[in-house]
Write a protein that holds these residues in place. Structure first.
Motif, PDB file in Angstrom:
ATOM      1  N   ILE A 287       3.663  -5.559  -6.277  1.00 24.93           N
ATOM      2  CA  ILE A 287       3.146  -4.388  -6.893  1.00 24.93           C
ATOM      3  C   ILE A 287       2.777  -3.346  -5.758  1.00 24.93           C
ATOM      4  N   GLU A 288       2.896  -2.037  -6.000  1.00 22.89           N
ATOM      5  CA  GLU A 288       2.440  -1.034  -5.189  1.00 22.89           C
ATOM      6  C   GLU A 288       1.217  -0.137  -5.560  1.00 22.89           C
ATOM      7  N   LEU A 289       0.120  -0.101  -4.778  1.00 26.84           N
ATOM      8  CA  LEU A 289      -0.766   0.675  -5.173  1.00 26.84           C
ATOM      9  C   LEU A 289      -1.451   1.581  -4.097  1.00 26.84           C
ATOM     10  N   GLY A 290      -1.801   2.694  -4.475  1.00 26.80           N
ATOM     11  CA  GLY A 290      -2.516   3.464  -3.601  1.00 26.80           C
ATOM     12  C   GLY A 290      -4.085   3.811  -4.004  1.00 26.80           C
ATOM     13  N   ARG A 291      -4.335   4.482  -4.830  1.00 32.65           N
ATOM     14  CA  ARG A 291      -5.742   4.885  -5.374  1.00 32.65           C
ATOM     15  C   ARG A 291      -6.534   3.634  -5.312  1.00 32.65           C
ATOM     16  N   TYR A 292      -6.023   2.729  -6.148  1.00 31.52           N
ATOM     17  CA  TYR A 292      -6.825   1.136  -6.409  1.00 31.52           C
ATOM     18  C   TYR A 292      -7.235   0.744  -5.163  1.00 31.52           C
TER      19      TYR A 292
ATOM     20  N   TYR B 127       0.935  -1.103   0.044  1.00 35.20           N
ATOM     21  CA  TYR B 127      -0.059   0.035  -0.293  1.00 35.20           C
ATOM     22  C   TYR B 127       0.908   1.075  -0.061  1.00 35.20           C
ATOM     23  N   SER B 128       0.641   2.078  -1.216  1.00 35.12           N
ATOM     24  CA  SER B 128       1.241   3.329  -1.022  1.00 35.12           C
ATOM     25  C   SER B 128       0.678   4.457  -0.300  1.00 35.12           C
ATOM     26  N   ILE B 129       1.335   4.741   1.036  1.00 36.80           N
ATOM     27  CA  ILE B 129       0.795   5.550   1.887  1.00 36.80           C
ATOM     28  C   ILE B 129       0.364   7.141   1.540  1.00 36.80           C
ATOM     29  N   LYS B 130       1.106   7.552   0.477  1.00 44.46           N
ATOM     30  CA  LYS B 130       0.551   9.021   0.040  1.00 44.46           C
ATOM     31  C   LYS B 130      -0.786   9.128  -0.530  1.00 44.46           C
ATOM     32  N   ALA B 131      -1.329   7.883  -0.824  1.00 46.06           N
ATOM     33  CA  ALA B 131      -2.799   8.007  -1.273  1.00 46.06           C
ATOM     34  C   ALA B 131      -3.691   8.572  -0.101  1.00 46.06           C
ATOM     35  N   ASN B 132      -3.513   8.069   0.997  1.00 49.77           N
ATOM     36  CA  ASN B 132      -4.144   8.416   2.006  1.00 49.77           C
ATOM     37  C   ASN B 132      -3.455   7.880   3.362  1.00 49.77           C
TER      38      ASN B 132
ATOM     39  N   LEU C  37      15.027  -4.238  -7.208  1.00 56.36           N
ATOM     40  CA  LEU C  37      14.875  -3.146  -7.968  1.00 56.36           C
ATOM     41  C   LEU C  37      13.475  -2.869  -7.853  1.00 56.36           C
ATOM     42  N   HIS C  38      13.265  -1.581  -8.155  1.00 59.88           N
ATOM     43  CA  HIS C  38      11.911  -0.803  -7.937  1.00 59.88           C
ATOM     44  C   HIS C  38      12.001  -0.029  -9.446  1.00 59.88           C
ATOM     45  N   ILE C  39      10.864  -0.457 -10.173  1.00 62.27           N
ATOM     46  CA  ILE C  39      10.495  -0.061 -11.558  1.00 62.27           C
ATOM     47  C   ILE C  39       9.097   0.518 -11.480  1.00 62.27           C
ATOM     48  N   PHE C  40       8.928   1.869 -11.389  1.00 58.62           N
ATOM     49  CA  PHE C  40       7.395   2.647 -11.535  1.00 58.62           C
ATOM     50  C   PHE C  40       7.187   3.233 -12.598  1.00 58.62           C
ATOM     51  N   SER C  41       6.438   2.815 -13.343  1.00 54.55           N
ATOM     52  CA  SER C  41       6.329   3.315 -14.829  1.00 54.55           C
ATOM     53  C   SER C  41       5.103   4.349 -14.945  1.00 54.55           C
ATOM     54  N   GLY C  42       4.116   4.488 -14.052  1.00 56.70           N
ATOM     55  CA  GLY C  42       3.252   5.458 -13.962  1.00 56.70           C
ATOM     56  C   GLY C  42       1.896   5.016 -13.092  1.00 56.70           C
ATOM     57  N   SER C  43       1.010   6.001 -13.282  1.00 60.34           N
ATOM     58  CA  SER C  43      -0.364   5.993 -12.129  1.00 60.34           C
ATOM     59  C   SER C  43      -1.568   5.955 -13.168  1.00 60.34           C
ATOM     60  N   GLN C  44      -2.715   5.548 -12.475  1.00 59.02           N
ATOM     61  CA  GLN C  44      -4.052   6.090 -12.921  1.00 59.02           C
ATOM     62  C   GLN C  44      -4.339   5.396 -14.357  1.00 59.02           C
ATOM     63  N   SER C  45      -4.057   3.996 -14.801  1.00 60.26           N
ATOM     64  CA  SER C  45      -4.480   3.764 -15.827  1.00 60.26           C
ATOM     65  C   SER C  45      -5.529   2.804 -15.820  1.00 60.26           C
TER      66      SER C  45
ATOM     67  N   ALA D 189      -8.800   8.704  -1.900  1.00 60.94           N
ATOM     68  CA  ALA D 189      -7.330   8.683  -2.228  1.00 60.94           C
ATOM     69  C   ALA D 189      -7.031  10.169  -2.625  1.00 60.94           C
ATOM     70  N   TYR D 190      -6.098  10.895  -2.150  1.00 63.64           N
ATOM     71  CA  TYR D 190      -5.578  12.156  -2.669  1.00 63.64           C
ATOM     72  C   TYR D 190      -6.658  13.261  -2.327  1.00 63.64           C
ATOM     73  N   GLY D 191      -7.111  13.036  -1.254  1.00 61.77           N
ATOM     74  CA  GLY D 191      -8.377  13.821  -0.835  1.00 61.77           C
ATOM     75  C   GLY D 191      -7.535  15.032   0.141  1.00 61.77           C
TER      76      GLY D 191
ATOM     77  N   LEU E  69      17.116  -0.432  -5.730  1.00 59.20           N
ATOM     78  CA  LEU E  69      17.473   0.602  -6.619  1.00 59.20           C
ATOM     79  C   LEU E  69      16.435   0.996  -7.411  1.00 59.20           C
ATOM     80  N   ARG E  70      16.076   2.389  -7.498  1.00 58.51           N
ATOM     81  CA  ARG E  70      14.781   2.562  -8.127  1.00 58.51           C
ATOM     82  C   ARG E  70      15.354   3.052  -9.537  1.00 58.51           C
ATOM     83  N   ILE E  71      14.698   2.545 -10.377  1.00 55.37           N
ATOM     84  CA  ILE E  71      15.242   2.682 -11.731  1.00 55.37           C
ATOM     85  C   ILE E  71      14.135   3.746 -12.664  1.00 55.37           C
TER      86      ILE E  71
HETATM   87  C1  LIG Z   1       2.277   7.738  -5.810  1.00 57.14           C
HETATM   88  C2  LIG Z   1       3.085   6.212  -6.086  1.00 57.14           C
HETATM   89  C3  LIG Z   1       2.282   5.257  -5.929  1.00 57.14           C
HETATM   90  C4  LIG Z   1       0.827   5.110  -5.891  1.00 57.14           C
HETATM   91  O1  LIG Z   1       0.103   5.582  -6.870  1.00 57.14           O
HETATM   92  P1  LIG Z   1      -1.385   5.638  -7.145  1.00 57.14           P
HETATM   93  O2  LIG Z   1      -2.007   5.906  -8.457  1.00 57.14           O
HETATM   94  O3  LIG Z   1      -2.202   5.822  -6.223  1.00 57.14           O
HETATM   95  O4  LIG Z   1      -1.614   3.861  -7.317  1.00 57.14           O
HETATM   96  C5  LIG Z   1       2.916   3.928  -6.288  1.00 57.14           C
HETATM   97  N1  LIG Z   1       4.170   4.024  -6.406  1.00 57.14           N
HETATM   98  C6  LIG Z   1       4.966   5.139  -6.386  1.00 57.14           C
HETATM   99  C7  LIG Z   1       6.432   5.154  -6.542  1.00 57.14           C
HETATM  100  C8  LIG Z   1       4.548   6.386  -6.101  1.00 57.14           C
HETATM  101  O5  LIG Z   1       5.309   7.521  -6.071  1.00 57.14           O
END
Ligand SMILES: *Cc1c(COP(=O)(O)O)cnc(C)c1O
Length: 411
Positions: free
Chosen positions: A286-291, A67-72, A203-211, A390-392, A157-159
Motif C-alpha cells: 500500500i502507498e500512504l502519504g498523509r496517514y 511512503y508517498s513523498i508528495k505529502a511531505n 500493477l498499480h491501482i490507486f482509487s482515491g485519497s483521504q477516506s 502533510a500537504y503543508g 502499469l498504472r491502471i
Molecule cells: C498523492 C498520492 C498518494 C498519497 O495520498 P495520501 O492521501 O496522502 O495518502 C498515494 N498514491 C498516489 C498515486 C498519489 O498520487
C-alpha cells in the motif's frame, strides 16, 4: 436549548507541560527560540516512528508499506521515513532525487504521475527506479530510452480503475482521468510492452485519497484485487507486484473520527490469502502519504496583533495561506472548515473567547481559523495548527505577497 456542535477529534499525540505544548519533547516556546523565527513547521520523529509501528501492528506482516513523498518531501523527514518503510513513491524527478539521496534501494522507489518528461523518464531508468506507466506514449518512450541507455527499464502499469474510493460521502464513479491507463485498455498496453521486449511485472491501482470510512476502503480493496487478478489473467502474465493504492485518511475537521485500522488489516489478510492461492508469488503493497506524516506535524505562527472589528476579534498572525493553503480551506475543500487549532503557550487556560485567526495577506481568503473558541491570546503568543504534517509548505503558494518563507524542523 443549546445545540451541541461537532468537535474536533482529540489531539492527544502532543503532550503539554506547564501549559505549554511539547513537540518532539521540546516546549513549543523554546522550539520557536531555537528555530529563530516564526512561522515554522515542526515534525515529531517519535510520532512518525510510532505511526509506522501502529500501522505495521494492524496490517498483514507481508504487506509492503510505501511512503508517498508528495505529502511531505522535506529531505530530513523523508530520510527518517526511508528507514521505516519498504518503499518510496515519487511523482517528479525532484522527488526522485530526494528518495535516492536517502540511500533507499532504487528498485524500491516507484515513479508515478502523468506527463513525465523525457528527461525524468531517462533519469528514473538510469537510476534503476520502477517507472509506473501512465499512457501509451510512456510505453514507447521508456522502450526507446532503455535502448539508448542500455538499461532494461523496471516497469509497472498504472491502471485507471473502473471504480473509485468513496471519500467523505462523495461517490464519483470511475470516470475519465489523466492518471493511469483505463482498465479497458490495459490488455492492449501489456501487449504493447511485451511486443517491445520489455517486462512489466507490476500493477498499480490507486482509487482515491483521504477516506475515513473503513468500509469504503475495504470495498475498494476488494475491487482492486478482483481487477488485478482479471487483468493478469487476460494478459496471461504472472503478477509479481501489486500496489493497492492507499486512501487512508486522517480527521481534520469537527465531527470526523480516526479511521478504524483493525478491520482493514483483517480484510487485507483475507484478500492476500485468496490472491496467494491463484498467484503465490505476488508481493502486495500500500502507498500512504498523509496517514503516515499528517498527524506528526504542526504549523506554528505568532500573534502580531489583536484587532477588533465591529465586535469581532481577529488574531492577526505572521503565518497564513502562503505557508498553509490547506488550513485556509483552499486546497480542494468544498466548504471551508477549521483545522484543530490551539494557543500553544496557553494550554491550561480554560476560559475561552471566540476569535478568528488570520494571516498577513491582503485577501479575505487568508483565514486560518474562523470564529473558534480559544483562550485569550496576546501579541507574541503562538498559534498552533495540528494535522499539518502533510500537504503543508510544499502545497502552498509561498511566493504570494512576497512574505518570508516558513522554516521546517524535524524534532
Ligand atoms: C498523492 C498520492 C498518494 C498519497 O495520498 P495520501 O492521501 O496522502 O495518502 C498515494 N498514491 C498516489 C498515486 C498519489 O498520487
Amino acid at each position: 436549548m443549546t445545540a451541541t456542535l461537532p468537535l474536533h477529534a482529540p489531539q492527544t499525540q502532543f503532550a503539554s507541560v506547564d501549559g505549554c505544548l511539547q513537540v518532539g519533547g521540546i516546549a513549543v516556546t523554546r522550539l520557536a527560540q531555537r528555530v529563530g523565527s516564526t512561522p515554522f513547521y515542526a515534525y515529531d520523529r517519535a510520532l512518525l516512528s510510532g505511526r509506522v509501528a501502529f500501522l505495521r501492528a494492524n496490517m498483514p506482516s507481508t504487506l509492503g508499506l510505501h511512503y508517498s513523498i508528495k505529502a511531505n518531501p522535506m529531505p530530513a523527514l523523508v530520510q527518517h521515513m526511508a528507514a521505516l518503510v519498504d518503499g518510496l513513491d515519487v511523482a517528479s524527478a525532484g522527488e526522485l532525487k530526494v528518495a535516492l539521496d536517502t540511500g533507499m534501494q532504487p528498485e524500491r522507489i516507484s515513479f508515478a504521475g502523468p506527463g513525465k518528461r523525457a528527461t525524468e523518464l531517462s533519469q528514473a531508468i538510469a537510476a534503476g527506479a520502477c517507472v509506473h506507466i501512465e499512457s501509451f506514449r510512456e510505453i514507447d518512450a521508456v522502450a526507446r530510452m532503455g535502448d539508448a541507455l542500455g538499461v532494461a527499464p523496471r516497469l509497472a502499469l498504472r491502471i485507471n480503475p473502473d471504480f473509485e474510493l468513496k471519500s467523505s460521502g462523495m461517490r464519483m464513479g470511475g470516470g475519465a482521468k489523466p492518471f493511469g491507463i483505463d482498465a479497458e485498455q490495459a490488455p492492449a498496453a501489456l501487449r504493447r510492452i511485451a511486443a517491445l521486449g520489455m517486462d512489466c511485472p507490476g500493477l498499480h491501482i490507486f482509487s482515491g485519497s483521504q477516506s475515513l470510512k473503513a468500509e469504503a476502503i475495504m470495498e475498494a480493496q476488494t475491487r482492486t484485487f478482483e481487477l488485478a487478478v482479471r487483468l493478469a489473467g487476460e494478459a496471461g502474465q504472472r503478477l509479481r507486484r501489486l500496489n493497492l493504492g492507499g486512501g487512508f485518511g486522517i480527521p481534520y475537521f469537527p465531527g470526523e473520527a480516526a479511521l478504524a485500522l483493525a478491520p482493514i488489516g483483517a480484510h487485507l489478510a483475507e484478500q492476500m490469502e485468496a490472491l496467494a492461492r491463484v498467484s503465490p508469488d505476488t508481493c502486495c503493497a500500500i502507498e500512504l502519504g498523509r496517514y503516515l506524516v499528517g498527524e506528526a506535524g504542526v504549523y506554528v505562527a505568532r500573534v502580531i496583533e489583536r484587532k477588533v472589528s465591529r465586535g469581532q476579534t481577529f488574531l492577526v498572525t505572521d503565518g497564513g495561506l502562503h505557508h498553509h493553503l490547506a488550513a485556509s480551506g483552499n486546497f480542494g475543500q468544498v466548504i471551508r472548515k477549521n483545522y484543530p487549532v490551539v494557543i500553544g503557550n496557553r494550554m491550561d487556560e480554560s476560559e475561552r473567547e471566540t476569535v478568528s485567526v488570520v494571516g498577513p495577506l491582503c485577501t479575505p481568503l487568508d483565514l486560518l481559523a474562523e470564529r473558534m473558541a480559544l483562550p485569550r491570546a496576546e501579541e507574541g503568543d503562538l498559534v498552533v495548527l495540528f494535522q499539518s504534517g502533510a500537504y503543508g509548505l510544499t502545497a502552498s503558494p509561498a511566493a504570494f505577497l512576497s512574505h518570508p518563507a516558513a522554516l521546517e524542523v524535524l524534532v
